[in-house]
Design a protein around this motif. Structure first.
Motif, short mmCIF file in Angstrom:
data_model
loop_
_atom_site.label_atom_id
_atom_site.label_comp_id
_atom_site.label_asym_id
_atom_site.label_seq_id
_atom_site.Cartn_x
_atom_site.Cartn_y
_atom_site.Cartn_z
N CYS A 86 47.67 40.78 36.60
CA CYS A 86 46.30 40.70 37.12
C CYS A 86 46.11 39.44 37.96
O CYS A 86 45.44 39.47 39.00
N LYS A 87 46.68 38.31 37.52
CA LYS A 87 46.55 37.08 38.27
C LYS A 87 47.23 37.19 39.64
O LYS A 87 46.78 36.58 40.62
N ALA A 88 48.28 37.97 39.72
CA ALA A 88 48.99 38.13 40.98
C ALA A 88 48.31 39.12 41.92
O ALA A 88 48.64 39.20 43.10
N THR A 89 47.32 39.86 41.38
CA THR A 89 46.61 40.86 42.17
C THR A 89 45.24 40.30 42.54
O THR A 89 44.40 40.06 41.67
N ASP A 90 45.01 40.06 43.82
CA ASP A 90 43.75 39.47 44.27
C ASP A 90 42.72 40.56 44.53
O ASP A 90 42.60 41.07 45.65
N SER A 91 41.99 40.93 43.48
CA SER A 91 40.94 41.93 43.62
C SER A 91 39.91 41.72 42.52
O SER A 91 40.23 41.16 41.46
N PRO A 92 38.68 42.15 42.73
CA PRO A 92 37.64 41.95 41.70
C PRO A 92 37.96 42.64 40.39
O PRO A 92 37.77 42.07 39.32
N GLU A 93 38.47 43.89 40.47
CA GLU A 93 38.76 44.60 39.23
C GLU A 93 39.91 43.96 38.46
O GLU A 93 39.93 43.99 37.23
N ALA A 94 40.85 43.34 39.18
CA ALA A 94 41.96 42.66 38.51
C ALA A 94 41.44 41.46 37.72
O ALA A 94 41.89 41.21 36.58
N ARG A 95 40.51 40.71 38.29
CA ARG A 95 39.96 39.56 37.57
C ARG A 95 39.12 39.99 36.37
O ARG A 95 39.11 39.32 35.34
N MET A 96 38.42 41.12 36.49
CA MET A 96 37.65 41.62 35.37
C MET A 96 38.55 42.10 34.24
O MET A 96 38.32 41.79 33.07
N ILE A 97 39.59 42.85 34.61
CA ILE A 97 40.51 43.35 33.58
C ILE A 97 41.28 42.20 32.94
O ILE A 97 41.59 42.23 31.74
N GLU A 98 41.57 41.17 33.73
CA GLU A 98 42.22 39.99 33.16
C GLU A 98 41.38 39.37 32.05
O GLU A 98 41.89 38.98 30.99
#
Length: 225
Positions: A86-98
């Motif tokens: 998730c940290k390597a994926t720059d997107s809003p949903e990635a930060r939420m799921i993280e």
């Protein structure tokens, strides 16, 4: 009988060459200040639109197989690997799921709440400065109308001080000079209004995408082993 040649000369007709610069900035100090303010609003609106458009476009970019990879990490018990992904994926949903991954082991309501809080932060990032763009779309025509009203007052004040017949040229020049601010205000305000609605529509689409990913993630956590 010798014909007499009569030389008749037509009176010179004064022609006023159209000058956009003169029309825009011939309203005196107050009119010029209002006109400059409208152009500043237009430049600000264009800057916000372009900056937000590309920011939202990056946020709306799909990450192929992102959720499937998260499911594989979770089902395999590799929570830290999912967090790093998730940290390597720059997107809003990635930060939420993280955020949700860091709360695994707690009640599902706690995981949902922390993800909702992060979601509010992500939406606020997407909507940054949109209120300024909306204000510009309404303020520009209002400033233009204000300039027209002030210009008309000044024009009629000058006419009232003229002794004798009022020249139609004087009346017309005062009116078209005053109305220039309204025209420019509409010219700035109408595109700004459309810019705002375009960005709001794009934000809504991103929010829908985020909600879909978050719901799928929560369904994965609720899936019986």
């Amino acid at each position: 009988m010798q014909a007499q040649t009569i030389n008749s000369t037509n009176p010179a007709v004064e022609q006023h060459v159209f000058s956009l610069w003169e029309i825009l900035f011939s309203g005196g100090l107050v009119g010029n200040l209002i006109m400059i303010s409208i152009f500043i609003l237009g430049a600000l609106a264009l800057y916000i639109f372009l900056e937000r458009y590309f920011f939202i476009k990056r946020a709306a970019k799909d990450t192929p197989d992102f959720l499937e990879n998260i499911k594989d990490f979770v089902e395999g018990g590799r929570i830290q690997g999912a967090i790093d992904y998730c940290k390597a994926t720059d997107s809003p949903e990635a930060r939420m799921i993280e955020k949700g991954l860091t709360r695994i082991g707690r009640p599902i309501s706690d995981i949902s709440n922390v993800m909702q809080n992060q979601g509010q932060l992500e939406v606020s990032k997407l909507e940054k400065n949109l209120n300024i763009l909306a204000s510009a779309s309404g303020a520009a025509p209002m400033l233009g109308f204000l300039g027209t009203v002030i210009g008309m007052i000044m024009a009629f004040f000058q006419i009232s001080n003229v002794t004798g017949a009022v020249s139609p040229k004087l009346l017309a020049s005062g009116i078209y000079t005053a109305m220039a601010t309204t025209a420019v205000g509409l010219f700035i305000g109408i595109p700004a209004y459309f810019f705002y609605n375009i960005l709001v529509t794009k934000v809504d689409r991103v929010v829908l995408k985020i909600q879909t990913h978050v719901n799928d993630f929560l369904d994965t956590l609720n899936k019986p082993l």
